[in-house]
Design a protein around this motif. Structure first.
Motif, short mmCIF file in Angstrom:
data_model
loop_
_atom_site.label_atom_id
_atom_site.label_comp_id
_atom_site.label_asym_id
_atom_site.label_seq_id
_atom_site.Cartn_x
_atom_site.Cartn_y
_atom_site.Cartn_z
N GLU A 13 3.89 8.43 8.13
CA GLU A 13 2.50 8.02 7.95
C GLU A 13 2.07 8.17 6.50
O GLU A 13 0.99 7.74 6.12
CB GLU A 13 1.58 8.87 8.84
CG GLU A 13 1.81 8.67 10.33
CD GLU A 13 0.99 9.63 11.16
OE1 GLU A 13 0.14 10.32 10.59
OE2 GLU A 13 1.21 9.68 12.38
N ALA A 14 2.91 8.80 5.68
CA ALA A 14 2.61 9.00 4.26
C ALA A 14 3.87 8.77 3.45
O ALA A 14 5.00 8.94 3.94
CB ALA A 14 2.06 10.40 4.02
N THR A 58 0.46 5.68 0.73
CA THR A 58 -0.40 6.75 1.23
C THR A 58 0.08 8.09 0.67
O THR A 58 1.27 8.39 0.72
CB THR A 58 -0.39 6.81 2.77
OG1 THR A 58 -0.89 5.57 3.28
CG2 THR A 58 -1.27 7.95 3.27
N SER A 91 3.10 14.44 8.17
CA SER A 91 2.77 13.05 7.84
C SER A 91 3.96 12.34 7.22
O SER A 91 4.17 11.14 7.45
CB SER A 91 1.57 13.00 6.87
OG SER A 91 0.40 13.51 7.49
N TYR A 124 0.84 -1.20 0.00
CA TYR A 124 0.00 0.00 0.00
C TYR A 124 0.88 1.25 0.00
O TYR A 124 2.04 1.23 0.42
CB TYR A 124 -0.94 0.02 1.21
CG TYR A 124 -0.26 -0.15 2.53
CD1 TYR A 124 0.33 0.93 3.20
CD2 TYR A 124 -0.17 -1.41 3.13
CE1 TYR A 124 0.98 0.76 4.42
CE2 TYR A 124 0.48 -1.59 4.35
CZ TYR A 124 1.05 -0.50 4.99
OH TYR A 124 1.69 -0.66 6.18
N THR A 158 -0.93 -3.06 -5.39
CA THR A 158 -0.78 -1.99 -4.40
C THR A 158 -2.09 -1.25 -4.17
O THR A 158 -2.78 -0.86 -5.12
CB THR A 158 0.29 -0.98 -4.88
OG1 THR A 158 1.51 -1.69 -5.10
CG2 THR A 158 0.50 0.11 -3.85
N GLU A 159 -2.42 -1.05 -2.89
CA GLU A 159 -3.60 -0.27 -2.53
C GLU A 159 -3.18 1.16 -2.24
O GLU A 159 -2.21 1.41 -1.53
CB GLU A 159 -4.29 -0.86 -1.29
CG GLU A 159 -4.86 -2.25 -1.52
CD GLU A 159 -5.56 -2.79 -0.28
OE1 GLU A 159 -5.53 -2.10 0.77
OE2 GLU A 159 -6.12 -3.90 -0.36
N MET A 160 -3.92 2.12 -2.80
CA MET A 160 -3.60 3.53 -2.63
C MET A 160 -4.58 4.17 -1.65
O MET A 160 -5.79 3.99 -1.75
CB MET A 160 -3.67 4.27 -3.97
CG MET A 160 -2.76 3.71 -5.04
SD MET A 160 -1.01 4.02 -4.71
CE MET A 160 -0.94 5.80 -4.83
N THR A 161 -4.04 4.91 -0.70
CA THR A 161 -4.86 5.68 0.23
C THR A 161 -4.57 7.16 0.03
O THR A 161 -3.41 7.57 0.01
CB THR A 161 -4.54 5.30 1.70
OG1 THR A 161 -4.84 3.92 1.89
CG2 THR A 161 -5.37 6.14 2.67
N PHE A 162 -5.63 7.95 -0.12
CA PHE A 162 -5.49 9.40 -0.29
C PHE A 162 -6.13 10.09 0.91
O PHE A 162 -7.23 9.74 1.33
CB PHE A 162 -6.18 9.86 -1.58
CG PHE A 162 -5.64 9.19 -2.79
CD1 PHE A 162 -4.51 9.67 -3.42
CD2 PHE A 162 -6.26 8.06 -3.31
CE1 PHE A 162 -4.01 9.04 -4.55
CE2 PHE A 162 -5.77 7.43 -4.43
CZ PHE A 162 -4.64 7.91 -5.06
N ARG A 163 -5.40 11.05 1.45
CA ARG A 163 -5.87 11.75 2.64
C ARG A 163 -5.58 13.23 2.48
O ARG A 163 -4.56 13.62 1.91
CB ARG A 163 -5.13 11.21 3.86
CG ARG A 163 -5.75 11.58 5.17
CD ARG A 163 -5.07 10.88 6.33
NE ARG A 163 -3.83 11.52 6.73
CZ ARG A 163 -2.68 10.91 6.83
NH1 ARG A 163 -2.56 9.63 6.52
NH2 ARG A 163 -1.57 11.56 7.21
N THR A 164 -6.48 14.08 2.96
CA THR A 164 -6.24 15.51 2.91
C THR A 164 -5.78 16.01 4.27
O THR A 164 -6.26 15.56 5.31
CB THR A 164 -7.51 16.28 2.49
OG1 THR A 164 -8.56 16.01 3.41
CG2 THR A 164 -7.93 15.91 1.09
#
Length: 305
Positions: free
Chosen positions: A141-142, A95, A136, A93, A121-127
């Motif tokens: 964490e990113a 981020t 981050s 994954y 691969t898993e993608m995580t998007f965060r604002t």
């Protein structure tokens, strides 16, 4: 001399005290003192001035520290290369932290199926607003951040990406109740500003220059909510020019022109940790981000004949 001793020296200088360095390294203060003492004894060299309240490098210690930083940089680069060559693992994954103001057309093509369809691969998007992107990264964490760069950091690779023009506006419905669009007329109404969630003591690291000191304020933790509240006539504030061009054209939003309430620019950067190993997907994503940087800059720079 060991890498552990050099890292101990580095952390004491960066954190400003043995106590803070020990907390960051998850070690005891006495163990740090022993590491520094052994390093000093090995070279018959005094690194810190013990007469100061806080540890302060001696002139010789400063020279040694600067060389130690170069040594640690090379060591960490070698570690990264070794991990990447030895494992060649595909990341399970990734981020990505995005500032809410990032234009999606500016990152177009980065996450297309041509890159990700080959891998699981898993993608995580965060604002994250303000310094959230950089924090981050530093806390690991990113993997990538596209946001404002609140400070310089030797451990972060950063490339200028985009510039967002923030302009002061209010809704036409609110303007109808005012004699004019001067700041004096606006003062009874709140300035809508974004507040980093859970931190009222450290307001608007990013937008501080845009906050009018004596204005009445209403805080929100979300850029989209700020936009809606201004549109509804609850108050006034700055919004990205690229997001509100249609509203300005329709005159549902009006520009505020006053010396006390000026527009300003926010520079967005793409960022990653220099020494964090990258697998094939991370490398593909980073390469595409760099290409997009070049494309965005080329559009903004007129060609010279």
């Amino acid at each position: 001399m060991t890498i552990d001793q050099l890292e101990t020296l580095e952390m004491i200088v960066e954190k400003g005290s043995f106590k803070s360095a020990a907390e960051h390294l998850h070690k005891t203060q006495p163990s740090l003192s022993v590491a520094i003492k052994k390093l000093e004894e090995e070279f018959n060299l005094r690194l810190f001035n013990r007469e100061e309240y806080r540890p302060k490098l001696t002139p010789e210690g400063l020279v040694f520290y600067n060389w130690a930083k170069q040594c640690l940089f090379s060591f960490r680069e070698l570690q990264t290369v070794g991990i990447e060559l030895g494992s060649k693992k595909v990341e399970p994954y990734l981020t990505v932290v995005l500032d809410p103001l990032v234009r999606f057309e500016a990152i177009e093509g980065v996450f297309q199926e041509t890159v990700l369809s080959k891998y699981p691969t898993e993608m995580t998007f965060r604002t994250e607003i303000m310094s959230g992107g950089l924090n981050s990264l530093l806390s690991e964490e990113a993997d990538f951040a596209i946001s404002t760069k609140s400070e310089e950091n030797d451990n972060v690779e950063s490339v200028a990406f985009d510039r967002i023009e923030m302009v002061p506006v209010l809704a036409k419905s609110l303007a109808k109740s005012l004699p004019d669009l001067s700041y004096k007329s606006l003062k009874p109404f709140p300035q809508i500003v974004v507040l980093q969630q859970g931190d009222k003591t450290n307001l608007l690291k990013r937008d501080r220059k845009g906050v009018v000191a004596d204005s009445k304020k209403s805080y929100v933790t979300d850029h989209a909510l700020k936009h809606k509240m201004i549109m509804s006539g609850f108050g006034w504030g700055r919004l990205p020019l690229n997001e509100i061009e249609k509203e300005l054209k329709k005159e549902s939003l009006l520009l505020i022109e006053d010396e006390q309430v000026k527009p300003f620019s926010l520079d967005l950067h793409i960022m990653r940790l220099k020494h964090k190993p990258m697998g094939p997907v991370a490398r593909a994503v980073w390469a595409q981000l760099l290409k997009n940087c070049i494309a965005v800059q080329a559009k903004k720079s007129p060609r010279t004949k």
